[in-house]
Design a protein around this motif. Structure first.
Motif, PDB file in Angstrom:
ATOM      1  N   ALA A 136       0.870  -1.171  -0.170  1.00 31.69           N
ATOM      2  CA  ALA A 136       0.083  -0.073  -0.021  1.00 31.69           C
ATOM      3  C   ALA A 136       0.985   1.366   0.001  1.00 31.69           C
ATOM      4  N   LEU A 137       2.080   1.310   0.833  1.00 36.51           N
ATOM      5  CA  LEU A 137       2.700   2.280   0.469  1.00 36.51           C
ATOM      6  C   LEU A 137       3.614   2.638  -0.703  1.00 36.51           C
ATOM      7  N   GLY A 138       3.737   1.540  -1.471  1.00 33.97           N
ATOM      8  CA  GLY A 138       4.651   1.803  -2.507  1.00 33.97           C
ATOM      9  C   GLY A 138       3.654   1.976  -3.775  1.00 33.97           C
ATOM     10  N   ASP A 158      -1.869   6.305  -4.906  1.00 32.09           N
ATOM     11  CA  ASP A 158      -3.595   6.347  -4.687  1.00 32.09           C
ATOM     12  C   ASP A 158      -3.962   5.085  -3.549  1.00 32.09           C
ATOM     13  N   ARG A 159      -3.117   4.803  -2.762  1.00 31.29           N
ATOM     14  CA  ARG A 159      -3.490   3.731  -1.799  1.00 31.29           C
ATOM     15  C   ARG A 159      -3.053   4.391  -0.355  1.00 31.29           C
ATOM     16  N   TYR A 160      -3.905   4.660   0.338  1.00 34.21           N
ATOM     17  CA  TYR A 160      -3.900   5.330   1.610  1.00 34.21           C
ATOM     18  C   TYR A 160      -4.055   4.432   2.742  1.00 34.21           C
ATOM     19  N   PRO A 161      -3.004   4.072   3.409  1.00 35.03           N
ATOM     20  CA  PRO A 161      -3.260   3.086   4.522  1.00 35.03           C
ATOM     21  C   PRO A 161      -3.729   4.210   5.943  1.00 35.03           C
ATOM     22  N   VAL A 162      -4.671   3.493   6.461  1.00 36.98           N
ATOM     23  CA  VAL A 162      -5.316   4.332   7.526  1.00 36.98           C
ATOM     24  C   VAL A 162      -5.482   3.270   8.943  1.00 36.98           C
ATOM     25  N   VAL A 163      -5.041   3.922  10.062  1.00 35.50           N
ATOM     26  CA  VAL A 163      -4.661   3.276  11.190  1.00 35.50           C
ATOM     27  C   VAL A 163      -6.032   3.508  12.189  1.00 35.50           C
TER      28      VAL A 163
END
Length: 160
Positions: free
Chosen positions: A41-43, A46-51
């Protein structure tokens, strides 16, 4: 109580806790651990990891996707975001944290993605607990289906 639940984009200081997440046996069938999907996702643009945070402690995780290519098999809405890989670490199950996070999601998305007018997700038809969570959090079943790795998935919509 769930009043201290918040959403945050992934930060490196979240990593140690995310790497220690465990899933219930049931959840292992339907979702991924953060450590299995975070680096990808980090690579990818347009992908945004959410915690999902309880106070400042990571207790949950998901990814928001804005890529039109990724969204194409779920929706033809160019202003939609896809939510995937929702997980809550096993020790925090049953405390209402996931529901609170999903209730916070529309405001979070509107704040960071003002162009977005819909959040979509796919949930396996056998994942009754997750389906119930999403429906109680404002997602709607408009009848759209797709076949996923474990069979039929319901495409759910949350209109902003």
């Amino acid at each position: 109580m769930t009043q201290d639940i918040s959403l945050s984009f992934y930060k490196p200081e979240h990593l140690p806790e995310l790497q220690s997440f465990t899933l219930t046996n049931d959840d292992k069938r339907f979702t991924s651990l953060p450590k299995e999907v975070l680096s990808q996702a980090l690579g990818i643009q347009d992908r945004y990891p959410v915690v999902i945070l309880k106070d400042d402690l990571p207790v949950g995780f998901f990814i928001l996707h804005a890529s039109k290519e990724t969204l194409a098999s779920y929706s033809n809405n160019p202003f939609a975001l896809l939510l995937s890989s929702l997980s809550l670490t096993a020790v925090h199950h049953g405390k209402g944290y996931a529901k609170k996070a999903m209730l916070l999601l529309p405001a979070f998305v509107s704040g960071y993605f003002p162009w977005c007018d819909e959040i979509i997700l796919a949930v396996n038809h056998l994942n009754i607990r997750a389906k119930h969570l999403y429906m109680k959090s404002g997602f709607l079943d408009k009848g759209r289906r797709r076949i996923g790795p474990l069979g039929e998935q319901l495409i759910l919509h949350h209109f902003l």
